[in-house]
Scaffold this motif. Structure first.
Motif, PDB file in Angstrom:
ATOM      1  N   GLU A  12       0.831  -1.210   0.000  1.00 25.81           N
ATOM      2  CA  GLU A  12       0.000   0.000   0.000  1.00 25.81           C
ATOM      3  C   GLU A  12       0.861   1.252   0.000  1.00 25.81           C
ATOM      4  OE1 GLU A  12      -3.819   2.117   0.471  1.00 25.81           O
ATOM      5  OE2 GLU A  12      -3.031   0.337  -0.538  1.00 25.81           O
ATOM      6  N   PHE A  13       1.963   1.225   0.719  1.00 24.25           N
ATOM      7  CA  PHE A  13       2.870   2.375   0.751  1.00 24.25           C
ATOM      8  C   PHE A  13       3.412   2.658  -0.654  1.00 24.25           C
ATOM      9  CE2 PHE A  13       7.322   3.926   1.317  1.00 24.25           C
ATOM     10  CZ  PHE A  13       7.016   5.191   1.807  1.00 24.25           C
ATOM     11  N   VAL A  14       3.917   1.639  -1.324  1.00 24.72           N
ATOM     12  CA  VAL A  14       4.466   1.810  -2.676  1.00 24.72           C
ATOM     13  C   VAL A  14       3.382   2.297  -3.632  1.00 24.72           C
ATOM     14  CG1 VAL A  14       5.448   0.580  -4.662  1.00 24.72           C
ATOM     15  CG2 VAL A  14       6.340   0.152  -2.359  1.00 24.72           C
ATOM     16  N   ARG A  15       2.196   1.701  -3.549  1.00 26.53           N
ATOM     17  CA  ARG A  15       1.116   2.092  -4.448  1.00 26.53           C
ATOM     18  C   ARG A  15       0.756   3.570  -4.296  1.00 26.53           C
ATOM     19  NH1 ARG A  15      -4.064   3.073  -4.745  1.00 26.53           N
ATOM     20  NH2 ARG A  15      -4.487   2.840  -2.526  1.00 26.53           N
ATOM     21  N   ARG A  16       0.626   4.018  -3.057  1.00 30.38           N
ATOM     22  CA  ARG A  16       0.227   5.411  -2.829  1.00 30.38           C
ATOM     23  C   ARG A  16       1.326   6.399  -3.238  1.00 30.38           C
ATOM     24  NH1 ARG A  16      -4.494   6.684  -0.472  1.00 30.38           N
ATOM     25  NH2 ARG A  16      -5.714   4.972   0.422  1.00 30.38           N
ATOM     26  N   ILE A  17       2.564   6.070  -2.928  1.00 35.98           N
ATOM     27  CA  ILE A  17       3.647   6.999  -3.273  1.00 35.98           C
ATOM     28  C   ILE A  17       3.832   7.064  -4.783  1.00 35.98           C
ATOM     29  CG2 ILE A  17       6.099   7.495  -3.015  1.00 35.98           C
ATOM     30  CD1 ILE A  17       4.238   7.919  -0.488  1.00 35.98           C
ATOM     31  N   ASN A  18       3.828   5.910  -5.448  1.00 35.44           N
ATOM     32  CA  ASN A  18       4.068   5.911  -6.894  1.00 35.44           C
ATOM     33  C   ASN A  18       2.871   6.428  -7.684  1.00 35.44           C
ATOM     34  OD1 ASN A  18       6.604   4.934  -6.438  1.00 35.44           O
ATOM     35  ND2 ASN A  18       6.227   2.878  -7.216  1.00 35.44           N
ATOM     36  N   GLU A  65      -0.001   8.000  -6.661  1.00 32.30           N
ATOM     37  CA  GLU A  65      -0.642   9.256  -6.275  1.00 32.30           C
ATOM     38  C   GLU A  65       0.367  10.401  -6.158  1.00 32.30           C
ATOM     39  OE1 GLU A  65      -2.812   8.435  -2.694  1.00 32.30           O
ATOM     40  OE2 GLU A  65      -3.835   6.705  -3.562  1.00 32.30           O
ATOM     41  N   LEU A  66       1.373  10.190  -5.296  1.00 31.74           N
ATOM     42  CA  LEU A  66       2.285  11.298  -5.019  1.00 31.74           C
ATOM     43  C   LEU A  66       3.225  11.565  -6.190  1.00 31.74           C
ATOM     44  CD1 LEU A  66       2.858  13.312  -2.795  1.00 31.74           C
ATOM     45  CD2 LEU A  66       4.524  11.726  -1.826  1.00 31.74           C
ATOM     46  N   ALA A  67       3.873  10.515  -6.710  1.00 36.34           N
ATOM     47  CA  ALA A  67       4.840  10.714  -7.804  1.00 36.34           C
ATOM     48  C   ALA A  67       4.136  10.931  -9.147  1.00 36.34           C
ATOM     49  CB  ALA A  67       5.792   9.524  -7.886  1.00 36.34           C
ATOM     50  N   ASN A  68       3.259   9.988  -9.529  1.00 34.37           N
ATOM     51  CA  ASN A  68       2.592  10.104 -10.836  1.00 34.37           C
ATOM     52  C   ASN A  68       1.594  11.249 -10.883  1.00 34.37           C
ATOM     53  OD1 ASN A  68       4.030   7.908 -11.690  1.00 34.37           O
ATOM     54  ND2 ASN A  68       2.310   6.476 -11.706  1.00 34.37           N
ATOM     55  N   GLY A  69       0.992  11.574  -9.756  1.00 35.01           N
ATOM     56  CA  GLY A  69       0.007  12.652  -9.722  1.00 35.01           C
ATOM     57  C   GLY A  69       0.630  14.011  -9.486  1.00 35.01           C
ATOM     58  N   PHE A  92      -8.216  15.259   8.505  1.00 35.98           N
ATOM     59  CA  PHE A  92      -7.010  15.406   7.683  1.00 35.98           C
ATOM     60  C   PHE A  92      -7.068  14.582   6.403  1.00 35.98           C
ATOM     61  CE2 PHE A  92      -5.851  15.864  12.219  1.00 35.98           C
ATOM     62  CZ  PHE A  92      -5.709  17.237  12.201  1.00 35.98           C
ATOM     63  N   LYS A  93      -7.659  13.412   6.492  1.00 40.89           N
ATOM     64  CA  LYS A  93      -7.771  12.557   5.305  1.00 40.89           C
ATOM     65  C   LYS A  93      -8.672  13.230   4.260  1.00 40.89           C
ATOM     66  CE  LYS A  93      -7.717   8.244   6.276  1.00 40.89           C
ATOM     67  NZ  LYS A  93      -8.021   6.849   6.659  1.00 40.89           N
ATOM     68  N   GLU A  94      -9.758  13.798   4.718  1.00 36.22           N
ATOM     69  CA  GLU A  94     -10.662  14.513   3.803  1.00 36.22           C
ATOM     70  C   GLU A  94      -9.943  15.698   3.164  1.00 36.22           C
ATOM     71  OE1 GLU A  94     -14.483  17.478   4.218  1.00 36.22           O
ATOM     72  OE2 GLU A  94     -14.431  15.718   5.534  1.00 36.22           O
ATOM     73  N   GLY A  95      -9.134  16.410   3.960  1.00 28.64           N
ATOM     74  CA  GLY A  95      -8.415  17.564   3.433  1.00 28.64           C
ATOM     75  C   GLY A  95      -7.457  17.204   2.323  1.00 28.64           C
ATOM     76  N   ILE A  96      -6.644  16.174   2.553  1.00 28.84           N
ATOM     77  CA  ILE A  96      -5.654  15.837   1.522  1.00 28.84           C
ATOM     78  C   ILE A  96      -6.325  15.184   0.312  1.00 28.84           C
ATOM     79  CG2 ILE A  96      -4.976  13.517   2.339  1.00 28.84           C
ATOM     80  CD1 ILE A  96      -2.016  14.486   1.763  1.00 28.84           C
ATOM     81  N   THR A  97      -7.432  14.494   0.524  1.00 30.20           N
ATOM     82  CA  THR A  97      -8.172  13.920  -0.603  1.00 30.20           C
ATOM     83  C   THR A  97      -8.703  15.030  -1.509  1.00 30.20           C
ATOM     84  OG1 THR A  97      -8.804  11.982   0.708  1.00 30.20           O
ATOM     85  CG2 THR A  97     -10.132  12.457  -1.242  1.00 30.20           C
ATOM     86  N   LYS A  98      -9.218  16.092  -0.911  1.00 26.19           N
ATOM     87  CA  LYS A  98      -9.720  17.219  -1.710  1.00 26.19           C
ATOM     88  C   LYS A  98      -8.574  17.930  -2.439  1.00 26.19           C
ATOM     89  CE  LYS A  98     -13.828  18.181   1.148  1.00 26.19           C
ATOM     90  NZ  LYS A  98     -14.839  17.907   0.108  1.00 26.19           N
ATOM     91  N   ALA A  99      -7.421  18.058  -1.771  1.00 24.61           N
ATOM     92  CA  ALA A  99      -6.270  18.696  -2.419  1.00 24.61           C
ATOM     93  C   ALA A  99      -5.783  17.855  -3.595  1.00 24.61           C
ATOM     94  CB  ALA A  99      -5.148  18.905  -1.408  1.00 24.61           C
ATOM     95  N   MET A 100      -5.725  16.535  -3.397  1.00 16.84           N
ATOM     96  CA  MET A 100      -5.262  15.656  -4.474  1.00 16.84           C
ATOM     97  C   MET A 100      -6.281  15.581  -5.607  1.00 16.84           C
ATOM     98  SD  MET A 100      -2.192  14.825  -3.736  1.00 16.84           S
ATOM     99  CE  MET A 100      -1.836  13.457  -4.871  1.00 16.84           C
ATOM    100  N   HIS A 101      -7.531  15.864  -5.311  1.00 16.76           N
ATOM    101  CA  HIS A 101      -8.542  15.945  -6.377  1.00 16.76           C
ATOM    102  C   HIS A 101      -8.191  17.095  -7.322  1.00 16.76           C
ATOM    103  CE1 HIS A 101     -12.385  15.979  -8.463  1.00 16.76           C
ATOM    104  NE2 HIS A 101     -12.497  17.274  -8.190  1.00 16.76           N
ATOM    105  N   VAL A 102      -7.724  18.208  -6.776  1.00 17.15           N
ATOM    106  CA  VAL A 102      -7.325  19.340  -7.620  1.00 17.15           C
ATOM    107  C   VAL A 102      -6.120  18.944  -8.477  1.00 17.15           C
ATOM    108  CG1 VAL A 102      -6.694  21.785  -7.666  1.00 17.15           C
ATOM    109  CG2 VAL A 102      -8.181  20.930  -5.848  1.00 17.15           C
ATOM    110  N   VAL A 103      -5.212  18.139  -7.913  1.00 19.09           N
ATOM    111  CA  VAL A 103      -4.078  17.621  -8.700  1.00 19.09           C
ATOM    112  C   VAL A 103      -4.601  16.858  -9.920  1.00 19.09           C
ATOM    113  CG1 VAL A 103      -2.132  16.004  -8.715  1.00 19.09           C
ATOM    114  CG2 VAL A 103      -2.495  17.503  -6.731  1.00 19.09           C
ATOM    115  N   GLY A 104      -5.569  15.991  -9.698  1.00 17.24           N
ATOM    116  CA  GLY A 104      -6.146  15.219 -10.805  1.00 17.24           C
ATOM    117  C   GLY A 104      -6.800  16.111 -11.850  1.00 17.24           C
TER     118      GLY A 104
END
Length: 610
Positions: free
Chosen positions: A390-396, A398-402, A454-466
């Motif tokens: 799960e760590f690798v999946r999220r970093i690669n 979401e964080l790196a690819n996104g 906090f989870k809701e906050g970062i999910t909304k921020a990452m939505h803007v990334v998408g």
């Protein structure tokens, strides 16, 4: 100015911190504190290492060293771990300071003088093999109320009831499996029944707490009994009562002294910044909001014991009483508790070997990948299992690819085609839409963080990334760059994309402050955007008032975490992208992880093959 106190659970100095610890108290509190500072609040974030009680004695025995040596070593290790993670403490100190002893004893004396510390003969648990007192939490057995196994000597997590070790069915020591002996001993108890009405009135006024915390806390009111606040132990803070203060085998309960650390750390901070009365802004101003961050196993101490101590100190229980030296002190505005981060279904536990240490994690991956994982997949409302997959999946993914890909391709195209932030032409609907999406997120993300979601906050921020990545894919600036007639449109698309990258960087700053600083610089800006904590060596030379008894010797040195956060540039609003600002060739800011890591784990925490 808006004063906000961020009180963070005190980690035991009996070993290095693992990622389960910082998932519960560390990262959530820092995200909250950083956001509050960016929003203009006057934040004081305090904590330190908890260095008293049996856990340290047990570990010191194992390592064959003195308990002071053990505390010194792990205090320094924990300071390094938490500073390395970027936790922005205004002061992270320790409980073995002269100041802390004096503040704790003042609170005890206030409770004692007001009648809320009562003396009783109780039954204490003793290890037959060592003769050492066993703390309540080191005894487990079957709950006499609900029948659940694994109930602790202080409470049953299954039914939430307060217990005494002698109540347990088939009690055993968690240290060595022995059946403890129970002997008569005299102790001071906090008279919780005399504070029950005041405590209930305060608790019933809490409306915005996380449901799990409020329900658990209200359930505690159903079975309030006096609770021992002293222990038969030779390592701890002396009891400031005549006939007790010189007794080497009677000390204050570690949980009585640990929660008072929030106040003593605030007083020490004020001394260290040269404003001796500065702590009062966060403790005696009723408009101040105070937030306490911890794991769920510590709720009772923060929603029951600590508020009861504060109420009794101020004479607000059934017995009345007088105001004391510190005056009327604020009770918690909110107790923010996280669940447990587990590993393959087991609670992180150093003693059981189920552990990933923060220092190892930081050395290999750096701080922000761990911060990102905790924010997106951490135990905010439910126990969460950490897996390398799960760590690798999220970093690669979401964080790196996104996020990483959005930064890199936006700045790369702007640098390659203009060398500076381009001057936009007229905005079309698609440009306006993505700019509005980013602008609107300041309110929605900020609201979520401000309410400890906090989870809701970062999910909304990452939505803007998408959405931003979709905007670039739709506008195809790489095609525009090949057509000289589309030069103005290319400039507009890239300026828009750069502005959205800047906006997202603001939204993610509380979560990813190290990456945020790099993005700030990549966008052609200078100076400190997101300030980082610093480790400072200090001397234990603070004047103590009231004076206290049996204080540690003056002159010891120790490391603290502090930081200059007031002069950082980070603010919670759009920072306009100014055309003409020079850009430099961007470097990849977020490294992708080797996919094989998901299967094997690192060498220091390998995945066990089934």
């Amino acid at each position: 100015m808006n004063n906000v106190l961020v009180s963070v659970a005190w980690p035991y100095a009996n070993g290095p911190r693992h990622i389960g610890h910082v998932a519960g108290f560390g990262v959530p509190s820092d995200v909250f504190a950083r956001y509050q500072r960016m929003s203009g609040a006057n934040v004081l974030m305090v904590s330190g290492t908890d260095e008293h009680g049996t856990p340290l004695l047990v570990q010191a025995d194992k390592e064959g060293i003195s308990v002071k040596e053990l505390a010194d070593r792990y205090n320094r290790q924990i300071v390094e771990d938490l500073a390395g993670l970027g936790l922005s403490y205004d002061l992270f100190t320790r409980t073995t300071t002269r100041n802390h002893y004096a503040v704790v004893q003042e609170l005890f004396k206030g409770l004692y003088d007001n009648g809320y510390m009562i003396k009783e003969t109780t039954f204490g648990a003793v290890s037959p093999s060592t003769g050492r007192t066993l703390p309540d939490r080191y005894i487990e057995g079957t709950c006499p109320i609900c029948g659940a196994d694994g109930a602790r000597g202080d409470q049953c997590d299954n039914c939430g009831n307060q217990l005494d070790p002698a109540d347990l069915i088939n009690p055993v020591s968690k240290i060595n499996g022995e059946t403890p002996e129970f002997i008569e001993t005299e102790h001071f108890l906090l008279d919780l029944p005399a504070l029950a009405d005041a405590l209930a009135q305060w608790l019933q006024g809490r409306k915005d707490w996380r449901p799990n915390v409020l329900k658990f806390s209200l359930n505690l009111l159903e079975d309030l009994r006096p609770r021992a606040m002293s222990r038969d132990i030779d390592w701890g803070i002396p009891i400031p009562v005549e006939g007790w203060e010189e007794n080497p085998s009677k000390k204050l309960y570690v949980w009585f002294d640990a929660v008072i650390g929030y106040l003593s750390a605030s007083i020490e901070w004020a001394f260290r910044v040269g404003e001796p009365d500065g702590w009062k802004k966060w403790w005696t101003d009723p408009s101040t909001r105070s937030y306490y961050f911890m794991g769920k196993d510590n709720i009772t101490f923060h929603s029951q014991i600590w508020p009861a101590e504060l109420l009794g100190y101020q004479g607000k229980g059934a017995k009345g009483g007088q105001l004391r030296a510190y005056g009327e002190l604020n009770l918690p505005t909110e107790v923010v508790s996280s669940e447990f981060l587990t590993m393959s279904g087991s609670k992180f536990s150093s003693s059981k070997g189920v552990v990933i240490y923060v220092k190892d994690f930081l050395a290999e991956f750096g701080p922000d990948p761990l911060r990102y994982f905790i924010a997106t997949a951490g135990p905010e409302n439910n126990d969460t299992d950490f897996t390398w997959d799960e760590f690798v999946r999220r970093i690669n993914n979401e964080l790196a690819n996104g996020w990483g890909n959005l930064i890199n391709r936006t700045v790369s195209m702007a640098y390659k085609n203009f060398g500076v932030v381009p001057t936009p032409g007229e905005l079309v609907d698609a440009d306006k839409a993505i700019l509005t999406t980013a602008a609107d997120a300041f309110e929605t993300v900020g609201q979520a963080i401000g309410q400890s979601r906090f989870k809701e906050g970062i999910t909304k921020a990452m939505h803007v990334v998408g959405e931003a990545n979709a905007y670039i894919a739709e506008q195809e600036p790489w095609k525009l760059a090949k057509d000289d007639t589309q030069r103005d449109r290319l400039a507009t698309v890239l300026w828009t994309a750069l502005q959205v990258v800047s906006d997202i960087n603001v939204l993610l700053t509380p979560y990813l402050p190290h990456i945020a600083q790099s993005v700030h610089e990549t966008l052609g800006r200078t100076g400190v955007w997101a300030a980082q904590p610093e480790i400072v060596e200090v001397i234990d030379d603070m004047p103590t008032e009231p004076v206290g008894v049996g204080l540690p010797e003056q002159g010891a040195t120790y490391p603290v975490i502090m930081g200059d956060y007031a002069n950082q540039q980070a603010v919670w609003r759009r920072i306009e992208m100014v055309p003409g600002v020079e850009l430099s060739k961007p470097q990849p800011l977020i490294a992708k992880l080797d996919p094989e890591l998901a299967e094997t784990g690192p060498t220091w925490a390998p995945v066990e093959k089934q």
